[in-house]
Scaffold this motif. Structure first.
Motif, PDB file in Angstrom:
ATOM      1  N   ALA A 156       0.825  -1.211   0.000  1.00  0.00           N
ATOM      2  CA  ALA A 156       0.000   0.000   0.000  1.00  0.00           C
ATOM      3  C   ALA A 156       0.855   1.256   0.000  1.00  0.00           C
ATOM      4  CB  ALA A 156      -0.940   0.009   1.209  1.00  0.00           C
ATOM      5  N   ARG A 157       2.022   1.168   0.589  1.00  0.00           N
ATOM      6  CA  ARG A 157       2.883   2.348   0.673  1.00  0.00           C
ATOM      7  C   ARG A 157       3.460   2.767  -0.670  1.00  0.00           C
ATOM      8  NH1 ARG A 157       5.910   1.256   6.400  1.00  0.00           N
ATOM      9  NH2 ARG A 157       4.138   1.910   7.685  1.00  0.00           N
ATOM     10  N   GLN A 158       3.389   1.913  -1.671  1.00  0.00           N
ATOM     11  CA  GLN A 158       3.897   2.259  -2.996  1.00  0.00           C
ATOM     12  C   GLN A 158       2.869   3.009  -3.838  1.00  0.00           C
ATOM     13  OE1 GLN A 158       7.104   1.883  -3.684  1.00  0.00           O
ATOM     14  NE2 GLN A 158       7.257   1.041  -1.626  1.00  0.00           N
ATOM     15  N   VAL A 159       1.609   2.959  -3.449  1.00  0.00           N
ATOM     16  CA  VAL A 159       0.559   3.595  -4.248  1.00  0.00           C
ATOM     17  C   VAL A 159       0.800   5.099  -4.400  1.00  0.00           C
ATOM     18  CG1 VAL A 159      -1.918   4.086  -4.356  1.00  0.00           C
ATOM     19  CG2 VAL A 159      -1.125   1.762  -3.853  1.00  0.00           C
ATOM     20  N   PRO A 160       1.067   5.850  -3.329  1.00  0.00           N
ATOM     21  CA  PRO A 160       1.321   7.289  -3.521  1.00  0.00           C
ATOM     22  C   PRO A 160       2.549   7.564  -4.385  1.00  0.00           C
ATOM     23  CG  PRO A 160       0.885   6.807  -1.213  1.00  0.00           C
ATOM     24  CD  PRO A 160       1.019   5.486  -1.916  1.00  0.00           C
ATOM     25  N   ARG A 161       3.570   6.744  -4.255  1.00  0.00           N
ATOM     26  CA  ARG A 161       4.792   6.932  -5.044  1.00  0.00           C
ATOM     27  C   ARG A 161       4.511   6.793  -6.541  1.00  0.00           C
ATOM     28  NH1 ARG A 161       8.762   2.369  -5.234  1.00  0.00           N
ATOM     29  NH2 ARG A 161       9.897   2.896  -7.090  1.00  0.00           N
ATOM     30  N   TYR A 162       3.808   5.752  -6.918  1.00  0.00           N
ATOM     31  CA  TYR A 162       3.497   5.562  -8.335  1.00  0.00           C
ATOM     32  C   TYR A 162       2.468   6.579  -8.824  1.00  0.00           C
ATOM     33  CZ  TYR A 162       6.377   1.409  -8.535  1.00  0.00           C
ATOM     34  OH  TYR A 162       7.444   0.544  -8.509  1.00  0.00           O
ATOM     35  N   THR A 163       1.596   7.015  -7.944  1.00  0.00           N
ATOM     36  CA  THR A 163       0.655   8.066  -8.321  1.00  0.00           C
ATOM     37  C   THR A 163       1.425   9.330  -8.683  1.00  0.00           C
ATOM     38  OG1 THR A 163      -1.094   7.143  -6.929  1.00  0.00           O
ATOM     39  CG2 THR A 163      -1.296   9.469  -7.534  1.00  0.00           C
ATOM     40  N   ALA A 164       2.390   9.693  -7.882  1.00  0.00           N
ATOM     41  CA  ALA A 164       3.205  10.878  -8.170  1.00  0.00           C
ATOM     42  C   ALA A 164       3.947  10.723  -9.499  1.00  0.00           C
ATOM     43  CB  ALA A 164       4.190  11.130  -7.033  1.00  0.00           C
ATOM     44  N   LYS A 165       4.451   9.520  -9.774  1.00  0.00           N
ATOM     45  CA  LYS A 165       5.149   9.287 -11.037  1.00  0.00           C
ATOM     46  C   LYS A 165       4.211   9.380 -12.234  1.00  0.00           C
ATOM     47  CE  LYS A 165       9.018   6.487  -9.562  1.00  0.00           C
ATOM     48  NZ  LYS A 165       9.836   5.346  -9.946  1.00  0.00           N
ATOM     49  N   ALA A 166       2.947   9.107 -12.023  1.00  0.00           N
ATOM     50  CA  ALA A 166       1.985   9.147 -13.130  1.00  0.00           C
ATOM     51  C   ALA A 166       1.700  10.578 -13.585  1.00  0.00           C
ATOM     52  CB  ALA A 166       0.681   8.468 -12.725  1.00  0.00           C
ATOM     53  N   PHE A 167       1.921  11.538 -12.712  1.00  0.00           N
ATOM     54  CA  PHE A 167       1.621  12.943 -13.030  1.00  0.00           C
ATOM     55  C   PHE A 167       2.846  13.821 -12.789  1.00  0.00           C
ATOM     56  CE2 PHE A 167      -2.311  10.963 -11.467  1.00  0.00           C
ATOM     57  CZ  PHE A 167      -3.117  11.127 -12.574  1.00  0.00           C
ATOM     58  N   PRO A 168       3.969  13.552 -13.461  1.00  0.00           N
ATOM     59  CA  PRO A 168       5.202  14.282 -13.151  1.00  0.00           C
ATOM     60  C   PRO A 168       5.135  15.781 -13.424  1.00  0.00           C
ATOM     61  CG  PRO A 168       5.474  13.039 -15.173  1.00  0.00           C
ATOM     62  CD  PRO A 168       4.141  12.640 -14.583  1.00  0.00           C
ATOM     63  N   GLY A 169       4.378  16.193 -14.413  1.00  0.00           N
ATOM     64  CA  GLY A 169       4.326  17.609 -14.737  1.00  0.00           C
ATOM     65  C   GLY A 169       3.008  18.265 -14.391  1.00  0.00           C
ATOM     66  N   ASP A 170       2.143  17.534 -13.699  1.00  0.00           N
ATOM     67  CA  ASP A 170       0.804  18.058 -13.405  1.00  0.00           C
ATOM     68  C   ASP A 170       0.500  17.879 -11.922  1.00  0.00           C
ATOM     69  OD1 ASP A 170      -1.832  18.830 -13.317  1.00  0.00           O
ATOM     70  OD2 ASP A 170      -2.439  17.647 -15.065  1.00  0.00           O
ATOM     71  N   ARG A 171       1.072  18.760 -11.140  1.00  0.00           N
ATOM     72  CA  ARG A 171       0.925  18.682  -9.684  1.00  0.00           C
ATOM     73  C   ARG A 171      -0.536  18.772  -9.246  1.00  0.00           C
ATOM     74  NH1 ARG A 171       4.731  21.362  -5.233  1.00  0.00           N
ATOM     75  NH2 ARG A 171       5.614  19.304  -5.393  1.00  0.00           N
ATOM     76  N   SER A 172      -1.311  19.581  -9.933  1.00  0.00           N
ATOM     77  CA  SER A 172      -2.724  19.728  -9.586  1.00  0.00           C
ATOM     78  C   SER A 172      -3.472  18.409  -9.765  1.00  0.00           C
ATOM     79  CB  SER A 172      -3.364  20.817 -10.451  1.00  0.00           C
ATOM     80  OG  SER A 172      -4.740  20.889 -10.216  1.00  0.00           O
ATOM     81  N   ARG A 173      -3.243  17.750 -10.896  1.00  0.00           N
ATOM     82  CA  ARG A 173      -3.911  16.469 -11.164  1.00  0.00           C
ATOM     83  C   ARG A 173      -3.434  15.392 -10.192  1.00  0.00           C
ATOM     84  NH1 ARG A 173      -6.942  12.986 -11.161  1.00  0.00           N
ATOM     85  NH2 ARG A 173      -7.321  11.479 -12.786  1.00  0.00           N
ATOM     86  N   ARG A 174      -2.132  15.395  -9.889  1.00  0.00           N
ATOM     87  CA  ARG A 174      -1.581  14.449  -8.915  1.00  0.00           C
ATOM     88  C   ARG A 174      -2.234  14.639  -7.551  1.00  0.00           C
ATOM     89  NH1 ARG A 174       3.726  16.133  -6.539  1.00  0.00           N
ATOM     90  NH2 ARG A 174       2.194  17.281  -5.336  1.00  0.00           N
ATOM     91  N   ASP A 175      -2.324  15.893  -7.110  1.00  0.00           N
ATOM     92  CA  ASP A 175      -2.924  16.179  -5.813  1.00  0.00           C
ATOM     93  C   ASP A 175      -4.396  15.794  -5.786  1.00  0.00           C
ATOM     94  OD1 ASP A 175      -0.458  17.065  -5.016  1.00  0.00           O
ATOM     95  OD2 ASP A 175      -0.984  19.202  -5.111  1.00  0.00           O
ATOM     96  N   GLU A 176      -5.087  16.010  -6.906  1.00  0.00           N
ATOM     97  CA  GLU A 176      -6.490  15.619  -7.009  1.00  0.00           C
ATOM     98  C   GLU A 176      -6.642  14.097  -6.868  1.00  0.00           C
ATOM     99  OE1 GLU A 176      -9.704  15.411 -10.597  1.00  0.00           O
ATOM    100  OE2 GLU A 176      -8.520  17.243 -10.436  1.00  0.00           O
ATOM    101  N   GLU A 177      -5.785  13.352  -7.552  1.00  0.00           N
ATOM    102  CA  GLU A 177      -5.835  11.878  -7.475  1.00  0.00           C
ATOM    103  C   GLU A 177      -5.503  11.393  -6.071  1.00  0.00           C
ATOM    104  OE1 GLU A 177      -6.234   7.893  -8.167  1.00  0.00           O
ATOM    105  OE2 GLU A 177      -6.917   9.524  -9.452  1.00  0.00           O
ATOM    106  N   LEU A 178      -4.471  11.947  -5.465  1.00  0.00           N
ATOM    107  CA  LEU A 178      -4.117  11.550  -4.103  1.00  0.00           C
ATOM    108  C   LEU A 178      -5.223  11.876  -3.111  1.00  0.00           C
ATOM    109  CD1 LEU A 178      -0.344  12.510  -4.052  1.00  0.00           C
ATOM    110  CD2 LEU A 178      -1.297  10.198  -3.890  1.00  0.00           C
ATOM    111  N   ALA A 179      -5.885  13.011  -3.294  1.00  0.00           N
ATOM    112  CA  ALA A 179      -7.003  13.368  -2.421  1.00  0.00           C
ATOM    113  C   ALA A 179      -8.144  12.362  -2.580  1.00  0.00           C
ATOM    114  CB  ALA A 179      -7.492  14.787  -2.719  1.00  0.00           C
ATOM    115  N   TRP A 180      -8.426  11.974  -3.823  1.00  0.00           N
ATOM    116  CA  TRP A 180      -9.477  10.977  -4.050  1.00  0.00           C
ATOM    117  C   TRP A 180      -9.103   9.661  -3.370  1.00  0.00           C
ATOM    118  CZ3 TRP A 180      -9.731   6.121  -6.048  1.00  0.00           C
ATOM    119  CH2 TRP A 180     -11.018   5.619  -6.279  1.00  0.00           C
ATOM    120  N   GLN A 181      -7.857   9.249  -3.511  1.00  0.00           N
ATOM    121  CA  GLN A 181      -7.414   8.008  -2.884  1.00  0.00           C
ATOM    122  C   GLN A 181      -7.593   8.074  -1.374  1.00  0.00           C
ATOM    123  OE1 GLN A 181      -3.379   7.224  -4.108  1.00  0.00           O
ATOM    124  NE2 GLN A 181      -3.943   7.119  -6.271  1.00  0.00           N
TER     125      GLN A 181
END
Length: 115
Positions: free
Chosen positions: A74-99
């Motif tokens: 489970a601890r790898q999920v945020p790490r890979y989420t961040a890698k999925a949105f390297p240039g889009d911090r807003s979208r990354r933060d939105e996905e992490l908030a949903w998670q």
């Protein structure tokens, strides 16, 4: 995360199957061995993806399914989420908030803050 993967590989269902397997395991409908196979298949899909976002999305799905046999995944999920949105911090933060809204409260610190 699946839309990122499907944007590159619309016919590859392995990441979706990994998530479905995790849900089936929770309902008692699938063995841990079967879930692990689906998690491994999702990671194989990640290795075949050319786009970094698609790769990371497939990894997230594989890690999410792998939690069924080892909570530490489970601890790898945020790490890979961040890698999925390297240039889009807003979208990354939105996905992490949903998670975080969908992770049981008792696991929030373990997944997102634990070391």
């Amino acid at each position: 995360m699946l839309p990122l993967f499907f944007a590159e590989r619309p016919d590859d269902v392995r990441p979706r199957e990994a998530l479905d397997a995790a849900r089936a395991f929770l309902r008692g409908e699938m063995t841990i061995e079967a879930v692990r196979e689906k998690a491994f298949a999702s990671h194989a899909a990640a290795r075949e993806a050319g786009d970094p976002g698609a790769l990371a999305a497939a990894r997230v799905c594989g890690q999410a399914a792998a939690v069924a046999h080892m909570a530490g995944h489970a601890r790898q999920v945020p790490r890979y989420t961040a890698k999925a949105f390297p240039g889009d911090r807003s979208r990354r933060d939105e996905e992490l908030a949903w998670q975080r809204m969908n992770v049981p409260d008792r696991f929030d610190r373990y997944v997102y803050d634990g070391d």
